[in-house]
Design a protein around this motif. Structure first.
Motif, PDB file in Angstrom:
ATOM      1  N   VAL A 151      12.125  38.740  -0.638  1.00 13.84           N
ATOM      2  CA  VAL A 151      11.954  37.921   0.566  1.00 13.84           C
ATOM      3  C   VAL A 151      12.647  38.589   1.751  1.00 13.84           C
ATOM      4  CG1 VAL A 151      12.457  35.676   1.613  1.00 13.84           C
ATOM      5  CG2 VAL A 151      11.770  35.823  -0.788  1.00 13.84           C
ATOM      6  N   VAL A 152      11.850  38.886   2.828  1.00 11.39           N
ATOM      7  CA  VAL A 152      12.457  39.479   4.019  1.00 11.39           C
ATOM      8  C   VAL A 152      12.614  38.447   5.125  1.00 11.39           C
ATOM      9  CG1 VAL A 152      11.755  41.877   3.586  1.00 11.39           C
ATOM     10  CG2 VAL A 152      10.172  40.298   4.716  1.00 11.39           C
ATOM     11  N   ALA A 153      11.873  37.372   5.020  1.00 10.36           N
ATOM     12  CA  ALA A 153      12.034  36.299   6.004  1.00 10.36           C
ATOM     13  C   ALA A 153      11.617  34.974   5.358  1.00 10.36           C
ATOM     14  CB  ALA A 153      11.171  36.560   7.226  1.00 10.36           C
ATOM     15  N   ASP A 154      12.411  33.919   5.700  1.00  7.52           N
ATOM     16  CA  ASP A 154      12.089  32.586   5.158  1.00  7.52           C
ATOM     17  C   ASP A 154      12.355  31.605   6.277  1.00  7.52           C
ATOM     18  OD1 ASP A 154      11.967  30.152   3.971  1.00  7.52           O
ATOM     19  OD2 ASP A 154      13.630  30.494   2.548  1.00  7.52           O
ATOM     20  N   SER A 155      11.350  30.782   6.616  1.00  6.00           N
ATOM     21  CA  SER A 155      11.517  29.880   7.775  1.00  6.00           C
ATOM     22  C   SER A 155      12.696  28.932   7.552  1.00  6.00           C
ATOM     23  CB  SER A 155      10.240  29.088   8.022  1.00  6.00           C
ATOM     24  OG  SER A 155       9.920  28.357   6.850  1.00  6.00           O
ATOM     25  N   GLU A 156      13.078  28.725   6.287  1.00  5.96           N
ATOM     26  CA  GLU A 156      14.232  27.871   6.052  1.00  5.96           C
ATOM     27  C   GLU A 156      15.469  28.684   5.657  1.00  5.96           C
ATOM     28  OE1 GLU A 156      13.111  24.601   3.532  1.00  5.96           O
ATOM     29  OE2 GLU A 156      11.546  24.013   4.975  1.00  5.96           O
ATOM     30  N   GLY A 157      15.313  29.977   5.584  1.00  2.00           N
ATOM     31  CA  GLY A 157      16.449  30.879   5.379  1.00  2.00           C
ATOM     32  C   GLY A 157      17.090  30.863   3.999  1.00  2.00           C
ATOM     33  N   ASP A 158      16.580  30.118   3.028  1.00  2.00           N
ATOM     34  CA  ASP A 158      17.241  29.977   1.730  1.00  2.00           C
ATOM     35  C   ASP A 158      17.055  31.195   0.823  1.00  2.00           C
ATOM     36  OD1 ASP A 158      17.671  27.466   2.646  1.00  2.00           O
ATOM     37  OD2 ASP A 158      16.076  26.520   1.439  1.00  2.00           O
ATOM     38  N   LEU A 159      15.860  31.754   0.882  1.00  2.75           N
ATOM     39  CA  LEU A 159      15.499  32.724  -0.155  1.00  2.75           C
ATOM     40  C   LEU A 159      15.671  34.177   0.287  1.00  2.75           C
ATOM     41  CD1 LEU A 159      12.212  30.900  -1.251  1.00  2.75           C
ATOM     42  CD2 LEU A 159      14.412  30.848  -2.416  1.00  2.75           C
ATOM     43  N   LEU A 160      16.298  34.391   1.428  1.00  2.00           N
ATOM     44  CA  LEU A 160      16.417  35.757   1.970  1.00  2.00           C
ATOM     45  C   LEU A 160      17.012  36.702   0.924  1.00  2.00           C
ATOM     46  CD1 LEU A 160      17.566  35.242   5.661  1.00  2.00           C
ATOM     47  CD2 LEU A 160      15.478  36.348   4.857  1.00  2.00           C
ATOM     48  N   GLY A 161      16.357  37.850   0.729  1.00  4.74           N
ATOM     49  CA  GLY A 161      16.871  38.862  -0.188  1.00  4.74           C
ATOM     50  C   GLY A 161      16.547  38.612  -1.649  1.00  4.74           C
ATOM     51  N   GLU A 162      16.003  37.455  -1.944  1.00  2.00           N
ATOM     52  CA  GLU A 162      15.687  37.168  -3.347  1.00  2.00           C
ATOM     53  C   GLU A 162      14.275  37.617  -3.666  1.00  2.00           C
ATOM     54  OE1 GLU A 162      16.332  33.089  -4.349  1.00  2.00           O
ATOM     55  OE2 GLU A 162      18.305  33.069  -3.364  1.00  2.00           O
ATOM     56  N   LEU A 163      14.032  37.732  -4.960  1.00  2.00           N
ATOM     57  CA  LEU A 163      12.655  38.030  -5.397  1.00  2.00           C
ATOM     58  C   LEU A 163      11.903  36.704  -5.407  1.00  2.00           C
ATOM     59  CD1 LEU A 163      12.618  40.547  -8.386  1.00  2.00           C
ATOM     60  CD2 LEU A 163      11.288  40.680  -6.281  1.00  2.00           C
ATOM     61  N   HIS A 164      10.749  36.693  -4.778  1.00  2.00           N
ATOM     62  CA  HIS A 164      10.087  35.380  -4.665  1.00  2.00           C
ATOM     63  C   HIS A 164       8.977  35.208  -5.676  1.00  2.00           C
ATOM     64  CE1 HIS A 164       8.833  31.676  -3.067  1.00  2.00           C
ATOM     65  NE2 HIS A 164       7.635  32.149  -2.643  1.00  2.00           N
ATOM     66  N   THR A 165       9.069  34.163  -6.440  1.00  2.00           N
ATOM     67  CA  THR A 165       7.967  33.813  -7.351  1.00  2.00           C
ATOM     68  C   THR A 165       7.401  32.473  -6.869  1.00  2.00           C
ATOM     69  OG1 THR A 165       9.775  33.042  -8.722  1.00  2.00           O
ATOM     70  CG2 THR A 165       8.560  34.960  -9.509  1.00  2.00           C
ATOM     71  N   PRO A 166       6.227  32.529  -6.299  1.00  2.00           N
ATOM     72  CA  PRO A 166       5.664  31.281  -5.721  1.00  2.00           C
ATOM     73  C   PRO A 166       5.357  30.257  -6.811  1.00  2.00           C
ATOM     74  CG  PRO A 166       4.051  33.058  -5.711  1.00  2.00           C
ATOM     75  CD  PRO A 166       5.317  33.666  -6.193  1.00  2.00           C
ATOM     76  N   ASP A 167       5.768  29.049  -6.571  1.00  2.00           N
ATOM     77  CA  ASP A 167       5.535  28.011  -7.571  1.00  2.00           C
ATOM     78  C   ASP A 167       4.624  26.888  -7.040  1.00  2.00           C
ATOM     79  OD1 ASP A 167       7.361  27.294  -5.736  1.00  2.00           O
ATOM     80  OD2 ASP A 167       8.833  26.439  -7.132  1.00  2.00           O
ATOM     81  N   SER A 168       4.769  26.604  -5.760  1.00  2.00           N
ATOM     82  CA  SER A 168       4.016  25.431  -5.277  1.00  2.00           C
ATOM     83  C   SER A 168       2.681  25.841  -4.661  1.00  2.00           C
ATOM     84  CB  SER A 168       4.845  24.683  -4.237  1.00  2.00           C
ATOM     85  OG  SER A 168       5.083  25.567  -3.179  1.00  2.00           O
ATOM     86  N   GLU A 169       1.940  24.837  -4.299  1.00  2.00           N
ATOM     87  CA  GLU A 169       0.635  25.095  -3.667  1.00  2.00           C
ATOM     88  C   GLU A 169       0.871  25.666  -2.271  1.00  2.00           C
ATOM     89  OE1 GLU A 169       1.473  21.183  -1.713  1.00  2.00           O
ATOM     90  OE2 GLU A 169       2.144  22.291  -3.449  1.00  2.00           O
ATOM     91  N   GLY A 170      -0.149  25.980  -1.559  1.00  2.00           N
ATOM     92  CA  GLY A 170      -0.015  26.613  -0.255  1.00  2.00           C
ATOM     93  C   GLY A 170      -0.740  27.930  -0.323  1.00  2.00           C
ATOM     94  N   SER A 171      -0.906  28.549   0.811  1.00  2.00           N
ATOM     95  CA  SER A 171      -1.699  29.786   0.760  1.00  2.00           C
ATOM     96  C   SER A 171      -0.815  31.007   0.558  1.00  2.00           C
ATOM     97  CB  SER A 171      -2.528  29.894   2.036  1.00  2.00           C
ATOM     98  OG  SER A 171      -1.684  29.708   3.127  1.00  2.00           O
ATOM     99  N   LEU A 172      -1.321  31.832  -0.227  1.00  2.00           N
ATOM    100  CA  LEU A 172      -0.602  33.083  -0.550  1.00  2.00           C
ATOM    101  C   LEU A 172      -1.477  34.201  -0.031  1.00  2.00           C
ATOM    102  CD1 LEU A 172       0.813  33.905  -4.025  1.00  2.00           C
ATOM    103  CD2 LEU A 172      -0.798  35.445  -2.950  1.00  2.00           C
ATOM    104  N   VAL A 173      -0.945  34.939   0.933  1.00  2.00           N
ATOM    105  CA  VAL A 173      -1.780  35.969   1.557  1.00  2.00           C
ATOM    106  C   VAL A 173      -1.118  37.344   1.458  1.00  2.00           C
ATOM    107  CG1 VAL A 173      -3.130  36.491   3.635  1.00  2.00           C
ATOM    108  CG2 VAL A 173      -2.306  34.169   3.236  1.00  2.00           C
ATOM    109  N   PRO A 174      -1.521  38.134   0.455  1.00  2.00           N
ATOM    110  CA  PRO A 174      -1.011  39.508   0.453  1.00  2.00           C
ATOM    111  C   PRO A 174      -1.728  40.269   1.553  1.00  2.00           C
ATOM    112  CG  PRO A 174      -2.484  39.097  -1.421  1.00  2.00           C
ATOM    113  CD  PRO A 174      -2.478  37.880  -0.609  1.00  2.00           C
ATOM    114  N   PHE A 175      -1.039  41.061   2.311  1.00  2.00           N
ATOM    115  CA  PHE A 175      -1.755  41.803   3.353  1.00  2.00           C
ATOM    116  C   PHE A 175      -1.205  43.227   3.487  1.00  2.00           C
ATOM    117  CE2 PHE A 175       1.332  41.422   6.854  1.00  2.00           C
ATOM    118  CZ  PHE A 175       2.174  40.466   6.338  1.00  2.00           C
TER     119      PHE A 175
END
Ligand code: ADP
Length: 439
Positions: free
Chosen positions: A83-107
Motif C-alpha cells: 500500500v502506497v496510499a490509503d485515504s484513511e491512512g491505516d494500511l500504509l506500507g502494508e501488503l494489501h489483500t482486498p477482502d470487501s466488495e468495491g472495484s479493484l482496478v489494476p492499471f
C-alpha cells in the motif's frame, strides 16, 4: 370506515412497494455508473502522476483528498501489492489483500504494471449507507409521512361523509320503525337534493298514500257499520214489537222484515262488488258487443218500472255505432243502475232518454231524465260510495248508496269513465264512455 382504511392502506402500501423496488434498482445502477466514472478518472490522473514522476512518492495527500471528496475508501498499491496510499491512512506500507466488495482496478502503462487501485464505497453519516441510499431513505420517510397524512385526511373526510350519509338513513330507519307501529304522521326532512333526498321524498309520498289508504279503510268500516245499523235496527224493532205483542206477525210485518233483509243482502252484494272493483280485481269477461243491443236489453228490463211510475222511456241510437269490447253483463248492470236511478228520481209525466253516439275511439252512452236534478255542491261527490243527496229518501227507495260508485269503477275497468251533468229541478244526464273496438 374500516373499508376506507383498508383501501387507503393497500393503495399507499402498494405504491410504496413498487416505488421502493424501482428506486433501489435505479440507485444501484446510478452508483455503479458513478463508481465507474470515478475510477476511470482516478486511473487517468494516477497514470499521469506516475508517468511524470516514475514513482508513487507524495501521492498520499491526493488520495486522502479524493477519499474525503468522493466519500470512498481509496487504496493504492504499487506493482508488488504494498500500500502506497490509503485515504484513511491505516494500511500504509502494508501488503494489501482486498477482502470487501468495491472495484479493484489494476492499471499500468505499455505493459508494465504501475499498481492497483481499490475503491470501496464509504458509509456516510449513517452506518452502512451510501449518500444516495440516505437520500432515498429520507424520500421513503417523506413518503410514509405523506401517506399517513393523506390517510388521516381521507379518514377524517370519510368520517364526516359517512355521518352525512348515515344521519338521513338513520332518520329514515326510525321513521320506518314508527310507521311500522302504525304512526302514519311520520315524515322525514332531508335537505339533500341527491339520491337520499329522492329517497326521502319517495318515503314521504309512500307514507301519505298509506295514511290516505288507512283513512279510507277507517271511513269504509265506519260507513259500512252505519249502513248496516239502520236495516238491522229496523229488523230488531219489528221482531221486538211482535214479541211484545204490539204488532201482529201478519203478512205486512213479514214483508217489511223481508224488505229489510233483502236491503241487507243487496248491501252485502254491492259491497263485495265495490271492494273487488276498488282493488282492481273485477274480472271482466270481455267480448265484442253491440251497444245498441245492450241498451235495448237494459231498457226492456226497466220498462215495467218506468211505465208503473208514469214515465216515458225513449231510446235514441244512431245506426253507425262501432262494436265495443266489454263485459256485457257488467255494462248491462251499469245501464240498469243509471236507468233505475233516473226512474227513482223523476216524477210522473217525466221523460227518460237513453242515447248513444260514436266518438273518436269511444262510444258514449247517456241516460237523461227530466227529474229533480242534483244540487251543484253534491255533484263532485255523487260517485263516492254511500254518498246520497237525500239519505232518508234513498233508503226508502231501497238504495244502498253504492250504485254510482260501482258504475264509476266498472266504467274505469273498461278503460272509460262516468260523468254527470245536472240542473236542479230540470233533470240530470249520466254519461259513460267505453272504448270502441279498433277497426
Ligand atoms: P242510491 O242507492 O241511493 O241510488 P247511488 O249511488 O245510485 O245510490 O246514487 C247516489 C245518489 O245520487 C242518490 O242517493 C241520489 O241522491 C243521487 N242520484 C243518482 N241518480 C240520480 C238522478 N238520476 N237524479 C237525481 N239524483 C240522482
Amino acid at each position: 370506515m374500516m373499508a376506507f382504511t383498508a383501501v387507503i392502506l393497500v393503495t399507499i402500501g402498494t405504491v410504496f412497494f413498487f416505488i421502493n423496488q424501482a428506486t433501489q434498482e435505479e440507485i444501484r445502477q446510478l452508483e455503479e455508473r458513478d463508481n465507474q466514472m470515478l475510477t476511470n478518472r482516478m486511473q487517468i490522473e494516477l497514470s499521469r502522476y506516475y508517468l511524470q514522476r516514475g514513482n508513487w512518492r507524495d501521492i498520499q495527500p491526493f488520495i486522502e483528498q479524493w477519499g474525503n471528496l468522493y466519500e470512498k475508501r481509496i487504496i493504492l498499491t504499487d506493482s508488488s501489492g504494498t500500500v502506497v496510499a490509503d485515504s484513511e491512512g491505516d494500511l500504509l506500507g502494508e501488503l494489501h489483500t482486498p477482502d470487501s466488495e468495491g472495484s479493484l482496478v489494476p492499471f499500468g502503462f505499455r505493459g508494465s504494471s504501475m499498481g492497483t487501485l481499490y475503491v470501496t464505497p464509504v458509509s456516510s453519516s449513517e452506518v452502512g449507507l451510501t449518500s444516495l441510499q440516505v437520500t432515498f431513505k429520507s424520500i421513503g420517510l417523506f413518503f410514509i409521512w405523506g401517506g399517513l397524512f393523506a390517510g388521516a385526511i381521507a379518514l377524517l373526510m370519510t368520517f364526516f361523509m359517512s355521518r352525512r350519509i348515515l344521519a338521513p338513513v338513520k332518520s329514515l330507519a326510525s321513521a320506518a320503525v314508527l310507521l311500522g307501529k302504525g304512526d302514519f304522521r311520520q315524515r322525514v326532512q332531508i335537505r339533500d337534493k341527491g339520491e337520499l333526498g329522492q329517497l326521502a321524498d319517495t318515503f314521504n309520498s309512500m307514507v301519505s298514500d298509506l295514511e290516505r289508504a288507512e283513512q279510507l279503510r277507517r271511513n269504509m268500516v265506519a260507513d259500512i257499520a252505519h249502513e248496516l245499523r239502520t236495516p238491522l235496527s229496523n229488523i230488531r224493532g219489528y221482531l221486538e214489537a211482535v214479541r211484545d205483542g204490539i204488532k201482529e206477525p201478519d203478512t205486512d210485518t213479514i214483508s217489511s222484515l223481508e224488505e229489510e233483509a233483502s236491503l241487507l243482502s243487496r248491501l252485502v252484494d254491492d259491497l263485495q262488488e265495490l271492494s273487488l272493483a276498488e282493488a282492481g280485481e273485477l274480472t271482466l269477461v270481455r267480448s265484442e258487443e253491440d251497444v245498441a243491443g245492450l241498451v235495448r236489453q237494459a231498457v226492456t228490463a226497466v220498462e215495467g218500472q218506468s211505465s208503473a211510475r208514469g214515465l216515458s222511456l225513449t231510446v235514441e241510437l244512431p245506426d253507425s255505432l262501432l262494436p265495443v269490447n266489454v263485459d256485457s253483463h257488467r255494462i248491462g248492470q251499469v245501464l240498469r243502475n243509471l236507468l233505475e236511478n233516473a226512474i227513482a228520481h223523476t216524477d210522473a209525466g217525466g221523460t227518460i232518454t237513453v242515447a248513444a253516439r260514436q266518438l273518436e275511439g269511444y262510444v258514449e252512452v247517456s241516460v237523461t231524465d227530466t227529474g229533480e236534478g242534483i244540487p251543484s255542491e253534491d255533484l263532485p261527490n255523487i260517485f263516492e260510495r254511500f254518498y246520497r243527496v237525500d239519505k232518508a229518501r234513498s233508503r226508502k227507495l231501497g238504495g244502498t248508496g253504492l250504485g254510482l260508485a260501482i258504475v264509476k269503477h266498472i266504467a274505469q275497468a273498461h278503460g272509460g269513465r262516468a260523468t254527470v251533468q245536472s240542473t236542479p229541478g230540470k233533470g240530470s244526464t249520466f254519461t259513460i264512455h267505453v272504448e270502441a273496438c279498433q277497426m
